[in-house]
Structure formats: structure tokens, C-alpha cells
Design a protein around this motif. Structure first.
Motif, PDB file in Angstrom:
ATOM      1  N   LYS A  30       3.858   0.541 -25.453  1.00  0.00           N
ATOM      2  CA  LYS A  30       3.832   0.409 -23.996  1.00  0.00           C
ATOM      3  C   LYS A  30       5.142  -0.178 -23.497  1.00  0.00           C
ATOM      4  O   LYS A  30       5.681  -1.101 -24.107  1.00  0.00           O
ATOM      5  N   CYS A  31       5.648   0.377 -22.413  1.00  0.00           N
ATOM      6  CA  CYS A  31       6.869  -0.164 -21.806  1.00  0.00           C
ATOM      7  C   CYS A  31       6.532  -1.482 -21.102  1.00  0.00           C
ATOM      8  O   CYS A  31       5.593  -1.556 -20.322  1.00  0.00           O
ATOM      9  N   PHE A  32       7.327  -2.513 -21.373  1.00  0.00           N
ATOM     10  CA  PHE A  32       7.069  -3.827 -20.770  1.00  0.00           C
ATOM     11  C   PHE A  32       7.351  -3.813 -19.269  1.00  0.00           C
ATOM     12  O   PHE A  32       6.726  -4.552 -18.509  1.00  0.00           O
ATOM     13  N   ALA A  33       8.310  -2.965 -18.875  1.00  0.00           N
ATOM     14  CA  ALA A  33       8.723  -2.981 -17.471  1.00  0.00           C
ATOM     15  C   ALA A  33       7.715  -2.270 -16.577  1.00  0.00           C
ATOM     16  O   ALA A  33       7.360  -2.771 -15.524  1.00  0.00           O
ATOM     17  N   CYS A  34       7.235  -1.075 -16.998  1.00  0.00           N
ATOM     18  CA  CYS A  34       6.375  -0.302 -16.107  1.00  0.00           C
ATOM     19  C   CYS A  34       5.013  -0.011 -16.714  1.00  0.00           C
ATOM     20  O   CYS A  34       4.188   0.637 -16.068  1.00  0.00           O
ATOM     21  N   GLN A  35       4.745  -0.473 -17.927  1.00  0.00           N
ATOM     22  CA  GLN A  35       3.448  -0.340 -18.597  1.00  0.00           C
ATOM     23  C   GLN A  35       3.101   1.108 -18.952  1.00  0.00           C
ATOM     24  O   GLN A  35       1.957   1.422 -19.254  1.00  0.00           O
ATOM     25  N   VAL A  51      15.449   3.330 -24.266  1.00  0.00           N
ATOM     26  CA  VAL A  51      15.329   3.331 -22.810  1.00  0.00           C
ATOM     27  C   VAL A  51      14.011   4.007 -22.455  1.00  0.00           C
ATOM     28  O   VAL A  51      13.666   5.046 -23.036  1.00  0.00           O
ATOM     29  N   CYS A  52      13.281   3.405 -21.549  1.00  0.00           N
ATOM     30  CA  CYS A  52      12.004   3.970 -21.117  1.00  0.00           C
ATOM     31  C   CYS A  52      12.254   5.264 -20.344  1.00  0.00           C
ATOM     32  O   CYS A  52      13.045   5.271 -19.397  1.00  0.00           O
ATOM     33  N   PRO A  53      11.629   6.397 -20.735  1.00  0.00           N
ATOM     34  CA  PRO A  53      11.838   7.653 -20.011  1.00  0.00           C
ATOM     35  C   PRO A  53      11.228   7.642 -18.613  1.00  0.00           C
ATOM     36  O   PRO A  53      11.570   8.486 -17.787  1.00  0.00           O
ATOM     37  N   LYS A  54      10.356   6.684 -18.360  1.00  0.00           N
ATOM     38  CA  LYS A  54       9.694   6.632 -17.042  1.00  0.00           C
ATOM     39  C   LYS A  54      10.492   5.823 -16.023  1.00  0.00           C
ATOM     40  O   LYS A  54      10.720   6.263 -14.916  1.00  0.00           O
ATOM     41  N   CYS A  55      10.882   4.608 -16.407  1.00  0.00           N
ATOM     42  CA  CYS A  55      11.515   3.710 -15.429  1.00  0.00           C
ATOM     43  C   CYS A  55      12.975   3.428 -15.751  1.00  0.00           C
ATOM     44  O   CYS A  55      13.665   2.801 -14.960  1.00  0.00           O
ATOM     45  N   GLY A  56      13.469   3.875 -16.923  1.00  0.00           N
ATOM     46  CA  GLY A  56      14.870   3.686 -17.267  1.00  0.00           C
ATOM     47  C   GLY A  56      15.198   2.279 -17.726  1.00  0.00           C
ATOM     48  O   GLY A  56      16.348   1.962 -17.997  1.00  0.00           O
TER      49      GLY A  56
HETATM   50 ZN   LIG Z   1       9.117   1.769 -18.295  1.00  0.00          ZN
END
Ligand SMILES: [Zn+2]
Length: 137
Positions: free
Chosen positions: A2-7, A16-21
Motif C-alpha cells: 500500500k502506498c503510504f501517501a495515497c493508500q 514512485v507510486c503510479p497513482k500519486c507520484g
Molecule cells: Zn500513492
């Protein structure tokens, strides 16, 4: 994982998260001095400065710069007066609409404006008294 920034659910070990960068490994709860999460309550804050410079409160911003430059000897008096006036106006706008921010800038404008207005005002009055007492002798 899970991405910590955008879950969002993202591939494991992504740099790098493909959703929120953002960096998905960065745990915002582990680094309180450098929070990576963006404030949720400010969707209108599109600028990168994050509201540090109050673009929406030009009176406070102008008051701030006038206040800074009013430190210039004697001539600063003519910047200190509008800095004080604009600072009070900017603070009033800020109290009416807190979203425009600028209370710090307005405060600096008011503070510097008041100090330098009194200082240079006293210098100017002293110069006038000195001039008059010299011409009358
Ligand atoms: Zn993210």
C-alpha cells in the motif's frame, strides 16, 4: 503493498507510486518533522508554495514589503505609513475570510510600519525643529 501517501494498492517495491507520484515507502508517521502528506482541507490551494505567500491577500503582501523597505532611513517614513494602513486592511480582510491568509505578512507590515513611522517621524520632526531653530537665531 500500500502506498503510504495515497493508500492505493501498488506493485511491491515501487520507487514512485503510479497513482500519486509520491514515494510509497515514506511513512508519514515516522517523520513528523517532514510531513509528506498534503493537508486535505485546502483543495483550493493549487500553488506550490502551500499558502506561505498570501497571493490572495495583496494588501497584506504589499504591507509586508512596504514594512521591510520602510527601514530605509528617513524616506522609509513614507513607506511606513501605507505599510501600517495596508497591514490593518489586510488583517481585516484576513479575519473576514481566513482562506486568503496573510496575517503574518500583515502583522510584519503593521509592526515595521508602526516602528519606522515613529522612528523616522521623530527624525523628521527633529530635523524640522533643528531647521527652524537655526533660521530663527
Ligand atoms: Zn500513492
Amino acid at each position: 503493498m500500500k502506498c503510504f501517501a495515497c493508500q492505493a494498492e501498488i506493485p511491491d517495491y515501487s520507487a514512485v507510486c503510479p497513482k500519486c507520484g509520491d514515494d510509497p515507502q515514506a511513512n508519514p508517521f515516522e517523520a513528523p518533522t517532514a510531513p509528506r502528506t498534503r493537508p486535505v482541507s485546502t483543495p483550493s490551494e493549487g500553488d506550490a508554495t502551500g499558502g506561505i505567500i498570501p497571493y490572495k491577500n495583496p494588501k497584506a503582501l504589499i504591507a509586508y514589503y512596504l514594512g521591510i523597505f520602510s527601514g530605509f532611513p528617513v524616506i522609509g517614513f513614507f513607506l511606513a505609513v501605507p505599510a501600517l494602513v495596508l497591514g490593518i486592511m489586510g488583517l481585516r480582510d484576513r479575519n473576514r475570510n481566513p482562506a486568503i491568509k496573510g496575517s503574518i505578512h500583515a502583522g510584519i507590515g503593521i509592526g515595521c510600519g508602526a516602528i519606522f513611522m515613529l522612528l523616522w517621524g521623530a527624525v523628521i520632526i527633529g530635523m524640522i525643529i533643528n531647521y527652524l531653530s537655526n533660521t530663527w537665531q
